[in-house]
Motif scaffolding. Structure first.
Motif, PDB file in Angstrom:
ATOM      1  N   GLN A   1     -28.525 -33.562  36.974  1.00 51.55           N
ATOM      2  CA  GLN A   1     -29.682 -33.050  37.689  1.00 51.55           C
ATOM      3  C   GLN A   1     -29.326 -31.705  38.309  1.00 51.55           C
ATOM      4  O   GLN A   1     -28.181 -31.492  38.710  1.00 51.55           O
ATOM      5  CB  GLN A   1     -30.112 -34.006  38.810  1.00 51.55           C
ATOM      6  CG  GLN A   1     -30.599 -35.369  38.350  1.00 51.55           C
ATOM      7  CD  GLN A   1     -30.779 -36.312  39.524  1.00 51.55           C
ATOM      8  OE1 GLN A   1     -29.832 -36.509  40.304  1.00 51.55           O
ATOM      9  NE2 GLN A   1     -31.959 -36.877  39.664  1.00 51.55           N
TER      10      GLN A   1
ATOM     11  N   ARG B   1     -29.524 -29.983  41.440  1.00 47.73           N
ATOM     12  CA  ARG B   1     -29.840 -30.425  42.796  1.00 47.73           C
ATOM     13  C   ARG B   1     -29.116 -29.621  43.875  1.00 47.73           C
ATOM     14  O   ARG B   1     -29.081 -30.029  45.043  1.00 47.73           O
ATOM     15  CB  ARG B   1     -29.509 -31.908  42.934  1.00 47.73           C
ATOM     16  CG  ARG B   1     -28.058 -32.270  42.665  1.00 47.73           C
ATOM     17  CD  ARG B   1     -27.883 -33.786  42.642  1.00 47.73           C
ATOM     18  NE  ARG B   1     -28.492 -34.406  43.801  1.00 47.73           N
ATOM     19  CZ  ARG B   1     -28.967 -35.664  43.825  1.00 47.73           C
ATOM     20  NH1 ARG B   1     -28.897 -36.415  42.734  1.00 47.73           N
ATOM     21  NH2 ARG B   1     -29.484 -36.159  44.917  1.00 47.73           N
TER      22      ARG B   1
ATOM     23  N   MET C   1     -36.400 -33.431  39.107  1.00 48.19           N
ATOM     24  CA  MET C   1     -35.091 -34.079  39.190  1.00 48.19           C
ATOM     25  C   MET C   1     -34.759 -34.911  37.954  1.00 48.19           C
ATOM     26  O   MET C   1     -33.922 -35.813  37.999  1.00 48.19           O
ATOM     27  CB  MET C   1     -35.025 -34.940  40.445  1.00 48.19           C
ATOM     28  CG  MET C   1     -35.114 -34.142  41.735  1.00 48.19           C
ATOM     29  SD  MET C   1     -33.858 -32.840  41.836  1.00 48.19           S
ATOM     30  CE  MET C   1     -32.374 -33.830  41.956  1.00 48.19           C
TER      31      MET C   1
ATOM     32  N   PHE D   1     -32.944 -36.006  34.707  1.00 44.95           N
ATOM     33  CA  PHE D   1     -31.624 -35.786  34.108  1.00 44.95           C
ATOM     34  C   PHE D   1     -31.801 -35.124  32.739  1.00 44.95           C
ATOM     35  O   PHE D   1     -32.678 -35.500  31.958  1.00 44.95           O
ATOM     36  CB  PHE D   1     -30.882 -37.118  33.946  1.00 44.95           C
ATOM     37  CG  PHE D   1     -30.204 -37.585  35.201  1.00 44.95           C
ATOM     38  CD1 PHE D   1     -28.889 -37.250  35.473  1.00 44.95           C
ATOM     39  CD2 PHE D   1     -30.892 -38.365  36.130  1.00 44.95           C
ATOM     40  CE1 PHE D   1     -28.264 -37.668  36.632  1.00 44.95           C
ATOM     41  CE2 PHE D   1     -30.272 -38.802  37.295  1.00 44.95           C
ATOM     42  CZ  PHE D   1     -28.948 -38.449  37.550  1.00 44.95           C
TER      43      PHE D   1
END
Length: 217
Positions: free
Chosen positions: A133, A135, A185, A187
């Motif tokens: 992700q 992030r 978010m 993957f």
């Protein structure tokens, strides 16, 4: 409907999920300008294989341009305004980069996207990117814009959990993927690059990934 794996994204747009879209071939008409600008960035901030926190080297070579750059070493992943190899600030983001990123985000429904960093990945045959992700950004409300140049690749589009089985999305030269909102978010990753030759990049695939890393202010 044909399976997603069989779509030819070079000639059509493909909706991956709510908030996620492949813009087939959007960057192809300006490919030479993008590659020329990339050469200038690389001159000031050469590609390198980053060290992961676990001590391994990434198979994908990377550099950055913009206000900050994404870096990795044993202390972790982070954004840094200074290139740790040169001690200098990262090269400025070329106008052709920022313009494309804003146009692609707008086409996918994300208005007024103003990226402050572009991560540039260089894939050689065998290089891959495991499911992950994005992030590390301050505000996850901004989308990701990802541009493919050179050799084709298989983009892995997963789910909200790492264990979710990813779909395989073929990407070719000039394709742009945008994801944000409910898909921000997700993957995602890239399968190991296959051998091949592209008339502009040879045996290489480049990926330009635009993000908004810092808070506005």
């Amino acid at each position: 409907m044909l399976p997603l794996d069989l779509y030819d994204t070079a000639s059509r747009d493909v909706r991956l999920d709510e908030g996620a879209l492949v813009l087939g071939g959007m960057a192809r008409s300006i490919d030479r300008a993008l590659l020329d600008a990339l050469t200038v960035v690389e001159r000031d901030a050469p590609f390198r294989h980053l060290l992961t926190p676990g001590g391994g080297l990434m198979s994908v070579a990377m550099t950055n341009c913009g206000a900050v750059g994404w870096v990795s070493d044993r202390s972790g992943y982070r954004y840094d305004p200074v290139d740790p190899e040169s001690g200098k600030r990262w090269p400025a983001m070329p106008a052709v980069f920022t313009d494309l990123a804003a146009r692609a985000a707008n086409a996918a429904g994300f208005r007024e996207f103003a990226p402050d960093v572009c991560l540039i990945n260089r894939y050689e045959p065998g290089a891959r990117l495991s499911l992950h992700q994005d992030r590390d950004e301050h505000d996850l409300g901004h989308p990701i814009v990802s541009v493919s140049l050179g050799l084709p690749a298989i983009f892995l589009w997963g789910g909200q959990q790492r264990v979710d089985r990813p779909r395989r999305v073929p990407l070719t030269h000039g394709d742009v993927v945008v994801w944000g909102g409910p898909a921000r978010m997700t993957f995602h990753g890239v399968r190991a690059l296959a051998e091949g030759h592209h008339p502009l990049t040879g045996s290489i695939r480049y990926n330009l990934t635009f993000r908004r890393a810092l808070p506005r202010g």
